[in-house]
Design a protein around this motif. Sequence first.
Motif, PDB file in Angstrom:
ATOM      1  N   PHE A 298      45.667  40.397  77.164  1.00 32.08           N
ATOM      2  CA  PHE A 298      45.338  41.189  75.984  1.00 32.08           C
ATOM      3  C   PHE A 298      46.558  41.366  75.085  1.00 32.08           C
ATOM      4  CE2 PHE A 298      44.817  45.382  73.866  1.00 32.08           C
ATOM      5  CZ  PHE A 298      43.735  45.043  73.058  1.00 32.08           C
ATOM      6  N   ILE A 299      47.705  41.599  75.699  1.00 28.71           N
ATOM      7  CA  ILE A 299      48.931  41.769  74.918  1.00 28.71           C
ATOM      8  C   ILE A 299      49.228  40.516  74.097  1.00 28.71           C
ATOM      9  CG2 ILE A 299      51.440  42.036  75.084  1.00 28.71           C
ATOM     10  CD1 ILE A 299      50.965  43.816  77.540  1.00 28.71           C
ATOM     11  N   ASP A 300      49.016  39.332  74.680  1.00 23.06           N
ATOM     12  CA  ASP A 300      49.331  38.069  74.018  1.00 23.06           C
ATOM     13  C   ASP A 300      48.160  37.494  73.225  1.00 23.06           C
ATOM     14  OD1 ASP A 300      51.838  38.201  75.197  1.00 23.06           O
ATOM     15  OD2 ASP A 300      51.231  37.018  76.941  1.00 23.06           O
ATOM     16  N   LEU A 301      47.056  38.207  73.161  1.00 21.76           N
ATOM     17  CA  LEU A 301      45.845  37.665  72.545  1.00 21.76           C
ATOM     18  C   LEU A 301      46.022  37.408  71.050  1.00 21.76           C
ATOM     19  CD1 LEU A 301      42.835  36.926  72.811  1.00 21.76           C
ATOM     20  CD2 LEU A 301      42.307  39.328  72.275  1.00 21.76           C
ATOM     21  N   VAL A 302      45.689  36.193  70.627  1.00 19.21           N
ATOM     22  CA  VAL A 302      45.657  35.823  69.207  1.00 19.21           C
ATOM     23  C   VAL A 302      44.379  35.015  68.973  1.00 19.21           C
ATOM     24  CG1 VAL A 302      48.154  35.846  68.873  1.00 19.21           C
ATOM     25  CG2 VAL A 302      47.030  33.753  69.661  1.00 19.21           C
ATOM     26  N   GLN A 303      44.043  34.846  67.706  1.00 15.46           N
ATOM     27  CA  GLN A 303      42.813  34.141  67.375  1.00 15.46           C
ATOM     28  C   GLN A 303      42.908  32.663  67.697  1.00 15.46           C
ATOM     29  OE1 GLN A 303      41.662  34.374  63.265  1.00 15.46           O
ATOM     30  NE2 GLN A 303      39.810  33.170  63.556  1.00 15.46           N
ATOM     31  N   GLY A 304      43.998  32.034  67.297  1.00 14.02           N
ATOM     32  CA  GLY A 304      44.146  30.607  67.562  1.00 14.02           C
ATOM     33  C   GLY A 304      43.045  29.808  66.885  1.00 14.02           C
ATOM     34  N   SER A 305      42.387  28.941  67.642  1.00 15.02           N
ATOM     35  CA  SER A 305      41.314  28.096  67.101  1.00 15.02           C
ATOM     36  C   SER A 305      39.953  28.769  67.168  1.00 15.02           C
ATOM     37  CB  SER A 305      41.274  26.764  67.868  1.00 15.02           C
ATOM     38  OG  SER A 305      41.012  26.998  69.256  1.00 15.02           O
ATOM     39  N   LYS A 306      39.905  29.985  67.664  1.00 17.94           N
ATOM     40  CA  LYS A 306      38.630  30.692  67.784  1.00 17.94           C
ATOM     41  C   LYS A 306      38.153  31.203  66.433  1.00 17.94           C
ATOM     42  CE  LYS A 306      40.430  33.502  70.883  1.00 17.94           C
ATOM     43  NZ  LYS A 306      41.632  32.790  71.367  1.00 17.94           N
ATOM     44  N   THR A 307      36.858  31.413  66.323  1.00 14.44           N
ATOM     45  CA  THR A 307      36.323  32.088  65.148  1.00 14.44           C
ATOM     46  C   THR A 307      36.631  33.579  65.254  1.00 14.44           C
ATOM     47  OG1 THR A 307      34.173  32.546  66.164  1.00 14.44           O
ATOM     48  CG2 THR A 307      34.439  30.411  65.037  1.00 14.44           C
ATOM     49  N   VAL A 308      36.430  34.304  64.171  1.00 17.76           N
ATOM     50  CA  VAL A 308      36.662  35.748  64.209  1.00 17.76           C
ATOM     51  C   VAL A 308      35.713  36.405  65.210  1.00 17.76           C
ATOM     52  CG1 VAL A 308      36.487  37.893  62.884  1.00 17.76           C
ATOM     53  CG2 VAL A 308      37.568  35.886  61.865  1.00 17.76           C
ATOM     54  N   ALA A 309      34.485  35.928  65.285  1.00 17.60           N
ATOM     55  CA  ALA A 309      33.514  36.493  66.233  1.00 17.60           C
ATOM     56  C   ALA A 309      33.977  36.290  67.669  1.00 17.60           C
ATOM     57  CB  ALA A 309      32.145  35.854  66.025  1.00 17.60           C
ATOM     58  N   GLN A 310      34.488  35.102  67.975  1.00 18.85           N
ATOM     59  CA  GLN A 310      34.985  34.822  69.325  1.00 18.85           C
ATOM     60  C   GLN A 310      36.228  35.643  69.628  1.00 18.85           C
ATOM     61  OE1 GLN A 310      35.409  30.591  68.795  1.00 18.85           O
ATOM     62  NE2 GLN A 310      33.473  30.131  69.811  1.00 18.85           N
ATOM     63  N   TYR A 311      37.094  35.770  68.643  1.00 18.56           N
ATOM     64  CA  TYR A 311      38.307  36.583  68.819  1.00 18.56           C
ATOM     65  C   TYR A 311      37.945  38.044  69.053  1.00 18.56           C
ATOM     66  CZ  TYR A 311      42.452  39.256  67.394  1.00 18.56           C
ATOM     67  OH  TYR A 311      43.494  40.157  67.337  1.00 18.56           O
ATOM     68  N   GLU A 312      37.016  38.567  68.294  1.00 16.11           N
ATOM     69  CA  GLU A 312      36.596  39.962  68.464  1.00 16.11           C
ATOM     70  C   GLU A 312      35.981  40.193  69.839  1.00 16.11           C
ATOM     71  OE1 GLU A 312      33.526  43.302  66.625  1.00 16.11           O
ATOM     72  OE2 GLU A 312      33.274  41.174  66.172  1.00 16.11           O
ATOM     73  N   ALA A 313      35.155  39.248  70.294  1.00 14.62           N
ATOM     74  CA  ALA A 313      34.513  39.382  71.601  1.00 14.62           C
ATOM     75  C   ALA A 313      35.550  39.411  72.727  1.00 14.62           C
ATOM     76  CB  ALA A 313      33.526  38.237  71.821  1.00 14.62           C
ATOM     77  N   GLU A 314      36.544  38.540  72.655  1.00 15.63           N
ATOM     78  CA  GLU A 314      37.592  38.510  73.683  1.00 15.63           C
ATOM     79  C   GLU A 314      38.456  39.767  73.599  1.00 15.63           C
ATOM     80  OE1 GLU A 314      40.844  35.359  75.544  1.00 15.63           O
ATOM     81  OE2 GLU A 314      39.680  34.839  73.766  1.00 15.63           O
ATOM     82  N   PHE A 315      38.721  40.220  72.379  1.00 11.75           N
ATOM     83  CA  PHE A 315      39.483  41.446  72.167  1.00 11.75           C
ATOM     84  C   PHE A 315      38.777  42.628  72.840  1.00 11.75           C
ATOM     85  CE2 PHE A 315      40.708  45.274  69.954  1.00 11.75           C
ATOM     86  CZ  PHE A 315      42.054  45.113  69.668  1.00 11.75           C
ATOM     87  N   THR A 316      37.479  42.726  72.637  1.00  9.53           N
ATOM     88  CA  THR A 316      36.696  43.817  73.225  1.00  9.53           C
ATOM     89  C   THR A 316      36.681  43.741  74.745  1.00  9.53           C
ATOM     90  OG1 THR A 316      35.287  43.897  71.251  1.00  9.53           O
ATOM     91  CG2 THR A 316      34.426  44.914  73.261  1.00  9.53           C
TER      92      THR A 316
END
Length: 234
Positions: free
Chosen positions: A123-141
């Motif tokens: 979680f600390i290192d989490l960035v969007q990278g090649s993911k969509t915003v929806a995928q990034y938000e889901a992983e963030f949650t």
Amino acid sequence: MSNARGRPRTRSQPATVPDEVLEQTHKTPREFTSEEYRRGMAEMQVAAENWMLAIEKHHHSIGCLDDFRVRLSTFLLRGDAERWWETARQRFGDRGLTWAEFQQMFNVAYCPAWVQEQKTYEFIDLVQGSKTVAQYEAEFTALARYAPELVSTEAKKASKFQRGPRADIRHAFGGVQCKEYAVAVQRAYVVERDRNEWRAIQASKKGAGSSFNGKKGKWAAGQGHSQGKEPLCC
């Protein structure tokens, strides 16, 4: 043996689960088995946590009392998880476990601390990278619960989220930091949508331009041949 009033002392019996509670449990079975997650401890931990969350939600929805929670939950254990429970319960003898005790034992077995620590760093290192915003938000949650101190307030949660998107989305924010998480997420979605639309328009224009240039080149080539000249380069 007798008690102080002369009545025969009886051994305490486990509470009987009411029929209506059992009926509701069978209508919504949420079984847990660890066997399908042998490919990775991290995957099994996520499944175990999701199962525990679902079980607690189900308990609340049917108004299940604490006296019945352990019995109803262990009824839904399968495979290795069921065999783990048969061994673990022997440590308590005839005494029934409280729900808190069962949760602690379950977490030690299926949600070890080292996996939780690994998820914290993810979680600390989490960035969007090649993911969509929806995928990034889901992983963030999904990962936020492993680092509650980083998202303990709305402002902290929004700030952490806004540090993760790709550079083009962050730059579109114009250096303005949202204090509300929902607003920050919405802004990221809007920027991504606008940029995708812009790229689609540019690609359409490029395609149309290529088609026009191609037709123009063919016409010029025909004119060149008819006049005995070399075809023009496009």
